[in-house]
Structures are given as structure tokens and as C-alpha cells.
Scaffold this active site. Structure first.
Site, PDB file in Angstrom:
ATOM      1  N   ILE A  25      62.132  30.625 -28.293  1.00 30.11           N
ATOM      2  CA  ILE A  25      60.761  30.594 -28.795  1.00 30.11           C
ATOM      3  C   ILE A  25      60.473  31.799 -29.683  1.00 30.11           C
ATOM      4  O   ILE A  25      59.962  31.663 -30.785  1.00 30.11           O
ATOM      5  CB  ILE A  25      59.757  30.547 -27.621  1.00 30.11           C
ATOM      6  N   VAL A  33      62.224  35.360 -25.633  1.00 28.18           N
ATOM      7  CA  VAL A  33      61.539  34.341 -24.846  1.00 28.18           C
ATOM      8  C   VAL A  33      62.135  32.981 -25.175  1.00 28.18           C
ATOM      9  O   VAL A  33      62.282  32.627 -26.351  1.00 28.18           O
ATOM     10  CB  VAL A  33      60.023  34.338 -25.111  1.00 28.18           C
ATOM     11  N   ASP A 142      48.355  46.701 -25.206  1.00 26.21           N
ATOM     12  CA  ASP A 142      49.037  46.147 -26.377  1.00 26.21           C
ATOM     13  C   ASP A 142      48.311  44.909 -26.872  1.00 26.21           C
ATOM     14  O   ASP A 142      48.930  43.899 -27.186  1.00 26.21           O
ATOM     15  CB  ASP A 142      50.495  45.814 -26.043  1.00 26.21           C
TER      16      ASP A 142
END
Length: 682
Positions: A25, A33, A142
Site C-alpha cells: 500500500i 504497509v 505527527d
């Protein structure tokens, strides 16, 4: 991309005998991921696997595990759920909820700026999830559009707690600042400390970017942007674009105050403030997020009920139930009831041809009425059947039916139009454009509405053409430390495995070259260009320092020195050398270019000084001067005893007197620099 999804060794692998990896992904600085299948529960999941080269770095492993622990403590509809965490073959992984859709960054790249209603919708959902994290004592640290996920079914979720920390851990981060520089709060830039108010600042920057389509601060270098965060005041969105309501201007100013004490103390306070301003919505409509599905609804402004708005109907809304009033079967409304004592109708006498008795006439009338009712019912049924068939045809294979928009990404515009029109859809005359890191420039990147969406036949579909990857300015690379270059490139590009080679001109762990891939697929030297496509592959060549200097070392010492840096001792040859003692290395050479780990190094070992045999020719029988010249030509020193004969003082005796012998004698072995004494008759 050298190592892309098609050749990724993780694809198809079974992790922990439970998670089958299907496809990649995304790739980040710490991990990649993947989309995977949980074969035990038969569901799709997202699995984040830490990069292999970070497995030996304890700090990275602890940060990776911290993400799983931080996210697992939270449970909220607006947060990505964490299901599992573990390690296999020194590889740490986190199993998370899979959210099919796009990120807020993708939405901003496609639409540039959002409407105030859309921005408010997304902000409220993110605040709801972040409030849950702040309530649990966790600071995200973040926040950026890349970490806001917009699911295909309308849900909005916040993910990636890779930098999350407890709110009590407000110490400086050390030599580097964590988080993306464009969203860092002033206190993170100046002190390296973060709390929940730092998250609020990042949300304020995100709200400004959603409303205007760009970040408030820009600069060629990250430190220029950091300086502006620390010293400047974020401008109001209405100064950049028209139509931003004052309420949203105030919200941006409140959230991005340079002094943390002037901001909302956490996400809950900011969310409650927005709820208090709900009645003062922007525009004619307001946007609301409905929990728990997070579907977006457009409600009339004014906050009233269905009948409180201007022009709203006063009658209550219709319900789905319909009351049915049964007809009294004993009474025919079309004629008066005939009771037991009602006067009979006229009788037909038996003298009239075909005359019926009153009883028979009543039976005939009743039968006729029943036949008429039967035909009427049949006609109604037939009409209803025809109507139903027409409706089924219209909304099925007919022009009013629904179809799924086909996937046309990667195809030419003409091919895409043919596929769309074959499904009964219309294509808009004008195409849109957007940056796309995957689809080649000029090919179809997406459609609006998106592929797989179910729409009515005849719907106009807009084709969006790829402009290729977004070009990003490259920082200084060659000659910089590897850690600095990696931090500067990792967010925007896909870093491949580094290449290492020995270099006499660059210190160890210094980048000496960077290569990417050009538009034609050929190798591209990134030191020759100023900008490079987003998510493009980057391979760094890193210096291992110079090849060890082996001169003067013994073979054993040279072997140990080469082993320490990953090189191999190759061929050994010998030669005489006047300056290097016997057994020591005179010189070394490497045939490989470039020199990498595993290359062989050939050496020349000294045999000591070159041996010289004292010749007879040109020495014995020759004059002293001639013999001296011959021996000095061989690299020897010459000694001539003084002439004691008185006659020698009257002529050049060295050019006249012959040599009768030498010491050492003729045929003896000496070495360069040794002294030979000449004998002669006086």
C-alpha cells in the site's frame, strides 16, 4: 523502482502463520504497509512491517512497538484500530484496520482547496478522534494530511501514531526534530518539547491548508520553514482566498497562536468550541458528521427542525405506513341497501318473452356485477404488471438503470471514453488533470465519480488525466552525511537499498552519488537535476572510506586490515626493492572499479635489495676511472686507496693505472649501495 511492489519479497508471504500479504500500500521512513488477509478471521487487514535495515537499531524497534501500544490503548470511530503486534525473524509488525480510500493529501492534490463546509466536516472528525487520544494522555506529534484517511464509505479516521508519546514525556528530542517540518509548532522548533497543544497547532496549519490549498510557510530549505514557525504569525485564510467565514479565520488564529497558552488546551476544548458555533454555520448549509458511521449530512441552517426553516412545510412528514379503510361488504355505496322489508322491484310477467322472475333477475344482476368486477381487477393487474415491467426495464437494462463506473486508470483518454460510453455513461467534454506518481503522464489517472462507484446510466463522468509525478526540489545530496540525506528524502521519495563502495575522496558514510529513473526508464544521475518526481525511486551510493594503505605491512597484517573492511587479499607477487625490507608489502592494487565489499586486493611483496654480481669485464684490466664508472653504474659505492708512488703526483694516475683486483672479488654477490675497493699496482 528497482524494488517495487511487483518484486517485493514480502508479497505472498505468510506472517506468523496467520497473515497472508497480498500487495503493498505505502512505504514510509520506518516501515512498509501492506494489504493482507487474516486467514484465521477471514478479513482484510493492513499490516505495517518495519524495514529490515532498522531491525538492529534498538531505538527504532522501541519507537515501532510504541506506536502499536499507543494506538492499541485507543478505541474510537475516528481512529484507525490496532488488532495485533508481533515479531517474526527479527522483523517487527503491527496489524491494523484496513481503510480503503484516499488520504486528505490525495484530496487536496485533486481539488487544491476545500469548501469551508468540507474543511469543517473533516476537522470535526479529526478532532473527535484526537480528543480520545488526548483524553488517554497520548500526543500524536505527527499530524499532517497524509495521516488523515478518507474511507470510500465516508468514514474519516486518524492514523499513524508512530511518533506518539505520553503527554508526560515532554523532553527534547535530541539532535533531530520529530514530525513533518511544515506542521511543527514553535515550541517543537525551539525547545523540542511537545504536548497536546502542539497537536492543536498542527491542526490549525492543516485547516489553513484545506481552506487555501497551500501551506502558510514556504522555503527552499527546511530550516527556513522552521524559522517562520518560530517567529512569524500564521496569516488568516481569508487573506489568501475569498469566501472564508470569520469563524474559521478565528479558529485558525486560535489554534496557531505562537504561545501554547493562547491555544486550546486539547482537542476536546476545540471540538466543544466548534459545537457551540454550530448555529452560526457558514453559508446556507452546515456540515455535520454523524456518529458512529461518520457519514456526512447537509442540514438546513438555523438549527431548527424540519419545519422550522424558511419555506418549510407546516404539515408533519409523511410516514412509510399507509392506512387502509376496508369497505363494508354488506353495503353497496352505489345503491340503497335492500332490507328484508324493502319493497320488491317490478316483476316480469310470464307472458313477456324471455321474462325472468324477480329472484332470477336479482341473480343475473349480481352475476353481471361480479363479472364486471373480475374484468376490472384483471385489467388493473395487467396494467400494474406492465408498469412494474416498464419500471424494472427502465431501472435495469434500460436508460434509467444503475451501472458501476469501470476502472480506466492507466488507459488513454480515447480508450477510457469508449469503456465509459459502453456502460451507458456520458463523458464530460473537458478533462481534468492531477499529479500521479504511478500513472504515466498523458494517461488517465482517475474519474469523477471514482471507479467502482454505482451511478445512473447517462451520468456525466469527468476524466482526470495524469500530469505525471509532482516535481519536488532536491536538497544537497552528494558530499552530505547519509543520515542527513535520508531524512531529507524519505518523506517524498522511495529510497532503495543503499550501495556502498570505497572512495579515497570521501569519508566513510558520506553520500558520493544518487541515481533515480528518468521518464524514459533509463538511469538518471540526480546530481545533474534540480527536481525529481514525487515517490520516484532513489538509490544512494555511500562511501566506505579509502582502501586501507598496505605499504610496509606484512602479509599477515594486510590480511587482517582487509578483513576488517570486507575486502579480500588476492594475488601475491614478489620483487626486489631497495627501500622496503624483505617480507613487507611494496604496493597494492584493486582490479574492480568501483571497489566494493568483497573485492580482491593484489599485493607486491619485497624480496629486499636487488643482488649484484661484481663483473670482471669493465673492471679488472680497466683503468681506475673506467672500473669506478662501471661499478657505480651498478649502484655500488667505489673505494680507491691513495697512490703512494711519488710519480703519481706528476700525472693523472687514475686514468692510467689498470685495476688488478677488487674487494669483494670478481664474481662475489653484493647489493645496491655496498662499497667495492679497487686494487692496482703502484
Amino acid at each position: 523502482m528497482s524494488t517495487n511492489a511487483a518484486t517485493d519479497p514480502m508479497i505472498g508471504r505468510m506472517i506468523d502463520q496467520r497473515y497472508r500479504v497480498r500487495s503493498r500500500i505505502a512505504r514510509g521512513g520506518m516501515a512498509t504497509v501492506y494489504l493482507a488477509t487474516d486467514v484465521r478471521l477471514e478479513r482484510r487487514v493492513a499490516i505495517k512491517i518495519m524495514h529490515g535495515h532498522l531491525a538492529d537499531d534498538q531505538a527504532f524497534r522501541e519507537r515501532f512497538i510504541q506506536e502499536a501500544r499507543s494506538a492499541a490503548r485507543l478505541s474510537h470511530p475516528n481512529l484507525v484500530g490496532v488488532y495485533d503486534q508481533g515479531a517474526e525473524d527479527d522483523t517487527a509488525y503491527i496489524v491494523m484496520e484496513y481503510i480503503p480510500g484516499i488520504t486528505l493529501r490525495d484530496l487536496l492534490q485533486e481539488h487544491h482547496a476545500l469548501t469551508p463546509e468540507q474543511a469543517t466536516d473533516i476537522l470535526r472528525a479529526v478532532l473527535a478522534g484526537l480528543a480520545s487520544a488526548h483524553r488517554a494522555g497520548i500526543v500524536h506529534r505527527d499530524l499532517k494530511p497524509e495521516n488523515v484517511l478518507l474511507a470510500d464509505d465516508g468514514r474519516i479516521k486518524l492514523g499513524d501514531f508512530g511518533l506518539a508519546r505520553a503527554t508526560t514525556a515532554n523532553t527534547a528530542t535530541g539532535a533531530a526534530l520529530l514530525g513533518t517540518i511544515a506542521y511543527l509548532s514553535p515550541e517543537l522548533v525551539t525547545r523540542g518539547a511537545a504536548d497536546s497543544r502542539s497537536d492543536i497547532y498542527a491542526l490549525g496549519i492543516m485547516l489553513y491548508e484545506m481552506l487555501t490549498g497551500e501551506q502558510p510557510y514556504k522555503g527552499d530549505q527546511p530550516m527556513q520553514i522552521a524559522y517562520q514557525h518560530a517567529n512569524d504569525t500564521v496569516p488568516l485564510p481569508s487573506a489568501a482566498v475569498d469566501g472564508v467565514p470569520p469563524e474559521l479565520d478565528d479558529l485558525v488564529a486560535w489554534a496557531t497562536a505562537r504561545n501554547p497558552d493562547d491555544r486550546p488546551r486539547d482537542a476536546r476544548e476545540m471540538l466543544d468550541h466548534m459545537a457551540g458555533n454550530q448555529q452560526r454555520a457558514t453559508g446556507q448549509y452546515r456540515t455535520a458528521v454523524l456518529r458512529p458511521e461518520n457519514a456526512t449530512a447537509i442540514l438546513p441552517s438555523g438549527g431548527g427542525g424540519a419545519g422550522s426553516g424558511a419555506g418549510a412545510p407546516a404539515s408533519p412528514p409523511a410516514t412509510d405506513a399507509t392506512a387502509v379503510i376496508p369497505r363494508d361488504r354488506a353495503t353497496d355505496p352505489g345503491r340503497p341497501a335492500r332490507g328484508r322489508n324493502a319493497p320488491p322491484g317490478p316483476r316480469r310477467t310470464g307472458s313477456q318473452p324471455g321474462a325472468l322472475s324477480p329472484a332470477a333477475q336479482r341473480l343475473a344482476d349480481l352475476s353481471g356485477k361480479r363479472r364486471k368486477r373480475g374484468w376490472a381487477a384483471l385489467a388493473i393487474v395487467v396494467v400494474l404488471a406492465l408498469v412494474a415491467a416498464g419500471i424494472a426495464f427502465w431501472f435495469g437494462p434500460g436508460p434509467g438503470g444503475n451501472v458501476r463506473i469501470p476502472a480506466v486508470a492507466g488507459k488513454s483518454v480515447s480508450q477510457a471514453r469508449q469503456l465509459l460510453e459502453a456502460q451507458g455513461l456520458h463523458t464530460a467534454s473537458k478533462t481534468g488533470t492531477r499529479f500521479d506518481a504511478v500513472v504515466a503522464k498523458g494517461q488517465v489517472s482517475a474519474t469523477e465519480p471514482a471507479a467502482a462507484r454505482e451511478v445512473r446510466k447517462g451520468t456525466a463522468v469527468r476524466i482526470v488525466v495524469s500530469n505525471g509525478p509532482r516535481m519536488i526540489a532536491l536538497p544537497a545530496i552528494v558530499g552530505q552525511p547519509l543520515s542527513t540525506v535520508t531524512a531529507a528524502l524519505d518523506d517524498d521519495f522511495e529510497l532503495q537499498d543503499d550501495r556502498y563502495q570505497f572512495s579515497a575522496d570521501a569519508p566513510e558514510d558520506t553520500v558520493i552519488a544518487a541515481t533515480g529513473r528518468g521518464a524514459d526508464g533509463e538511469r538518471l544521475d540526480l546530481s545533474t537535476v534540480k527536481a525529481y518526481g514525487e515517490t520516484g525511486p532513489v538509490t544512494l551510493t555511500v562511501s566506505l572510506g579509502p582502501v586501507p594503505d598496505l605499504a610496509g605491512k606484512t602479509v599477515e597484517q594486510a590480511t587482517a586490515a582487509l578483513d576488517d573492511v570486507g575486502l579480500v587479499l588476492g594475488a601475491q607477487s614478489e620483487e626486489y626493492d631497495e627501500s622496503v625490507p624483505q617480507g613487507q608489502i611494496v604496493s597494492a592494487s584493486v582490479q574492480d572499479s568501483p571497489v566494493v565489499r568483497g573485492s580482491t586486493v593484489d599485493v607486491v611483496v619485497s624480496k629486499g635489495p636487488t643482488p649484484i654480481v661484481i663483473p670482471e669485464d669493465g673492471v679488472v684490466g680497466a683503468t681506475i676511472n673506467e672500473a669506478t664508472a662501471t661499478l657505480r653504474g651498478l649502484g655500488l659505492q667505489v673505494s680507491v686507496p691513495d697512490c703512494t708512488n711519488i710519480l703519481c703526483g706528476f700525472y693523472d694516475w687514475k686514468s692510467k693505472l689498470p685495476v688488478t683486483g677488487t674487494d669483494p672479488g670478481v664474481g662475489a654477490t653484493v647489493h645496491r649501495g655496498d662499497t667495492v675497493t679497487l686494487a692496482y699496482d703502484q
